[in-house]
Design a protein around this motif. Sequence first.
Motif, PDB file in Angstrom:
ATOM      1  N   THR A  77       0.788  -1.228   0.000  1.00 35.75           N
ATOM      2  CA  THR A  77       0.000   0.000   0.000  1.00 35.75           C
ATOM      3  C   THR A  77       0.822   1.281   0.000  1.00 35.75           C
ATOM      4  N   TYR A  80      -0.541   3.366  -2.888  1.00 39.99           N
ATOM      5  CA  TYR A  80      -1.998   3.378  -2.723  1.00 39.99           C
ATOM      6  C   TYR A  80      -2.443   4.336  -1.620  1.00 39.99           C
ATOM      7  N   LEU A  83      -3.052   8.087  -2.482  1.00 35.89           N
ATOM      8  CA  LEU A  83      -4.028   8.419  -3.519  1.00 35.89           C
ATOM      9  C   LEU A  83      -5.331   8.920  -2.913  1.00 35.89           C
ATOM     10  N   ASN A  84      -6.114   9.628  -3.734  1.00 40.46           N
ATOM     11  CA  ASN A  84      -7.435  10.067  -3.270  1.00 40.46           C
ATOM     12  C   ASN A  84      -8.434   8.908  -3.365  1.00 40.46           C
ATOM     13  N   HIS A  85      -9.628   9.112  -2.860  1.00 39.99           N
ATOM     14  CA  HIS A  85     -10.621   8.044  -2.784  1.00 39.99           C
ATOM     15  C   HIS A  85     -10.964   7.467  -4.162  1.00 39.99           C
ATOM     16  N   THR A  86     -11.127   8.322  -5.153  1.00 37.86           N
ATOM     17  CA  THR A  86     -11.498   7.851  -6.493  1.00 37.86           C
ATOM     18  C   THR A  86     -10.408   6.960  -7.087  1.00 37.86           C
ATOM     19  N   ALA A  87      -9.165   7.366  -6.968  1.00 40.82           N
ATOM     20  CA  ALA A  87      -8.058   6.561  -7.487  1.00 40.82           C
ATOM     21  C   ALA A  87      -7.958   5.237  -6.732  1.00 40.82           C
ATOM     22  N   LYS A  88      -8.130   5.281  -5.420  1.00 41.83           N
ATOM     23  CA  LYS A  88      -8.111   4.052  -4.619  1.00 41.83           C
ATOM     24  C   LYS A  88      -9.232   3.111  -5.058  1.00 41.83           C
ATOM     25  N   LYS A  89     -10.392   3.686  -5.333  1.00 46.15           N
ATOM     26  CA  LYS A  89     -11.547   2.887  -5.753  1.00 46.15           C
ATOM     27  C   LYS A  89     -11.256   2.198  -7.086  1.00 46.15           C
ATOM     28  N   ILE A  90     -10.717   2.927  -8.025  1.00 47.71           N
ATOM     29  CA  ILE A  90     -10.396   2.369  -9.342  1.00 47.71           C
ATOM     30  C   ILE A  90      -9.356   1.253  -9.211  1.00 47.71           C
ATOM     31  N   ILE A  91      -8.329   1.508  -8.437  1.00 48.70           N
ATOM     32  CA  ILE A  91      -7.289   0.491  -8.245  1.00 48.70           C
ATOM     33  C   ILE A  91      -7.873  -0.731  -7.542  1.00 48.70           C
ATOM     34  N   SER A  92      -8.722  -0.529  -6.551  1.00 47.94           N
ATOM     35  CA  SER A  92      -9.343  -1.655  -5.832  1.00 47.94           C
ATOM     36  C   SER A  92     -10.190  -2.499  -6.774  1.00 47.94           C
TER      37      SER A  92
END
Length: 180
Positions: A77, A80, A83-92
């Motif tokens: 991480t 990870y 990163l902001n929430h949107t980038a974390k969401k996309i990566i997840s």
Amino acid sequence: MKYLLSKISFITEKIEKYVVCFSIVFMMLNSTANAIGRYFFNQSIFFAEELNQFLIVSVTFIGFAYAVRKGRNIRMTAVYDVLNHTAKKIISILIAAVTAMLMFFLAYLAFNYVLELKEINRLSPALQIPVYLIYSIIPLGLAMAGIQYFISLIMNLTHSDIYLSYEIIESNIDPDEGGI
């Protein structure tokens, strides 16, 4: 959809818990009985080591699925976390999708391997058990891990929070106990 995912998660969790608990307890009993036999009666159980190897296989592969369910699998991480929430969401979502596909592919390969073992009728040396019966736990464990990653993918696609599994939301993880 959430009811179906909940039911699948409930059923697979019961299987994981029972297999892992049974395997660990049986391994402990087997090792203890072997040690008692060896030290007190000068007679080892001839199949103890082989049985423990088979039990370790089940703990490893079914335990992996359980670790994924509880969000306790290894996570890198360093990048990870910044990163902001949107980038974390996309990566997840990408991680869950790719890992689910990988687990299902590995389960497919393992299943084919088990079929090959069945065809050649290979037996274990001490217990004389068909090896394919023992190793059939491998595709099962990989498939169950794939199911957990697939459920994580669905949860991430349908909710705003970041889900590591059906029941584990990333924001609820204690940083001292989370990923590496």
